[in-house]
Scaffold this active site. Structure first.
Site, PDB file in Angstrom:
ATOM      1  NE  ARG A  37     106.402  73.114  15.377  1.00 40.37           N
ATOM      2  CZ  ARG A  37     105.368  72.277  15.363  1.00 40.37           C
ATOM      3  NH1 ARG A  37     104.834  71.883  14.222  1.00 40.37           N
ATOM      4  NH2 ARG A  37     104.831  71.849  16.498  1.00 40.37           N
ATOM      5  CG  ASP A  38     101.349  73.818  15.878  1.00 42.45           C
ATOM      6  OD1 ASP A  38     100.769  73.768  14.790  1.00 42.45           O
ATOM      7  OD2 ASP A  38     100.926  73.252  16.894  1.00 42.45           O
ATOM      8  CG  HIS A 229      99.564  71.216  21.309  1.00 42.63           C
ATOM      9  ND1 HIS A 229     100.791  71.787  21.016  1.00 42.63           N
ATOM     10  CD2 HIS A 229      98.820  71.394  20.194  1.00 42.63           C
ATOM     11  CE1 HIS A 229     100.778  72.265  19.789  1.00 42.63           C
ATOM     12  NE2 HIS A 229      99.592  72.042  19.259  1.00 42.63           N
ATOM     13  CG  HIS A 231      94.939  72.625  17.258  1.00 43.70           C
ATOM     14  ND1 HIS A 231      95.311  72.848  15.967  1.00 43.70           N
ATOM     15  CD2 HIS A 231      96.091  72.445  17.946  1.00 43.70           C
ATOM     16  CE1 HIS A 231      96.633  72.786  15.854  1.00 43.70           C
ATOM     17  NE2 HIS A 231      97.135  72.539  17.057  1.00 43.70           N
ATOM     18  CB  CYS A 262      92.684  72.447  11.543  1.00 45.80           C
ATOM     19  SG  CYS A 262      92.518  70.669  11.673  1.00 45.80           S
ATOM     20  CG  ASN A 271      98.354  75.800  17.708  1.00 44.80           C
ATOM     21  OD1 ASN A 271      98.577  74.724  18.218  1.00 44.80           O
ATOM     22  ND2 ASN A 271      98.845  76.151  16.517  1.00 44.80           N
TER      23      ASN A 271
HETATM   24 ZN   LIG Z   1      99.103  72.757  17.373  1.00 43.02          ZN
END
Ligand SMILES: [Zn+2]
Length: 323
Positions: A37-38, A229, A231, A262, A271
């Site tokens: 997803r992300d 979470h 990055h 990003c 990530n």
């Molecule tokens: Zn993320």
């Protein structure tokens, strides 16, 4: 102080810290895999739903217990997730693995319920600038919208995970006060989220800023309600995760092959890579339950499809040795 001497000091200190974590290894770390997803929503290559399904099925065999699979967001906003229902229904759901989906609003939540999602995730930015640009509303309006989602989910006995984004910095407002993150986290937990994932969305955090943010959040919340979470925009993700572990947080989000970019820092990595996280944790004697070899293969599978070298040092170092 000479560089080598500083390194030795850091090494010795980290060995002691590792020993502390090892003593706590009865508390294993749960990794929330957010690559499908992300990760994929921030990759420019559109991935065929069959490939996503195969990718998620491979991840389900690695020992990961939570895999965020898709987002029920309007395809007008994020075309990469337009196949959400097909992907969610197409994957083989393994016993013991949870497959949450992201929902931006009540419409998305209804669609997620329709396909049988058992857990949804909501997101709110800790900065007004990001909230306005990303979701076109203030933080308070976003909270009102989220309350509807949480209430609907509760009525249907669905668990809700919350993401607070931009917990360190915002591309529009700059530094984000830790007190704003603490307040939002507390509010979301009171509303009914079972866990809040604190996201350094643009990856600007460092050891000190992450530590200070967590100190504020932990004044009103216990560590068992939190996830981190990170990055890897500036290469600080693993360090920042270690800071969170030292504060008692045992849930960490990551994306296999470091998927995702990003949008606010062109060319930046996304990530933290799940392979790198597993390598670090297992090396510290912390159990993740994840088979690194299988994880590397799943990371390669999707990286080859999107024609990108994995943004995972561990994947690149070990992949050739697996064949
Ligand atoms: Zn993320």
């Amino acid at each position: 102080m000479a560089f080598r001497s500083i390194c030795n000091k850091i090494l010795i200190r980290s060995l002691f810290k590792n020993q502390n974590l090892r003593n706590k290894s009865s508390v294993p770390v749960r990794i929330v895999e957010v690559g499908p997803r992300d990760g994929l929503q921030n990759e420019s290559v559109k991935v065929h739903p069959d490939v996503k399904i195969e990718f998620i099925n491979q991840l389900s065999q690695t020992g990961l217990r939570t895999i965020e699979v898709t987002s029920f967001v309007s395809p007008k906003w994020i075309p990469q997730m337009g196949d959400n229902a097909e992907v969610f229904s197409g994957i083989k759901k393994e016993t013991g693995v949870t497959y949450p989906v992201l929902v931006p609003n009540i419409q998305g939540c209804k669609l997620a319920l329709k396909v049988g999602a058992e857990e949804v995730a909501i997101f709110i930015a800790a900065s007004e600038g990001f909230s306005r640009k990303n979701t076109n509303c203030t933080i308070q309006e976003s909270l009102n919208r989220t309350k509807e989602v949480i209430d609907l989910a509760k009525e249907n006995n669905i668990k809700v995970r919350g993401y607070v984004s931009c917990v360190i910095g915002c591309p529009y407002d700059g530094k984000v006060p830790p007190s704003s993150v603490a307040k939002l986290t507390e509010t979301l937990l009171t509303m009914g989220c079972y866990e809040i994932s604190l996201g350094d969305t643009i990856g600007v955090g460092t050891k000190i800023t992450v530590h200070n943010m967590l100190q504020d959040v932990l004044k009103t919340t216990t560590s068992d309600k939190l996830a981190i979470h990170c990055h890897d925009t500036y290469g600080q993700a693993l360090v920042n995760i270690l800071v969170a572990l030292e504060q008692g947080i045992t849930v960490v989000d990551a994306a296999v092959a470091g998927l995702g970019g990003c949008p606010y820092a062109r060319g930046a990595t996304g990530n933290v890579a799940t392979e790198d996280l597993v390598y670090m944790l297992e090396g510290m004697g912390v159990n993740t339950g994840v088979d690194l070899k299988k994880l590397i293969k799943a990371g390669r599978y999707i990286s080859d499809y999107i024609k990108k070298v994995p943004a995972s040092k561990v994947n690149n170092a070990l992949h050739s040795k697996l064949n």
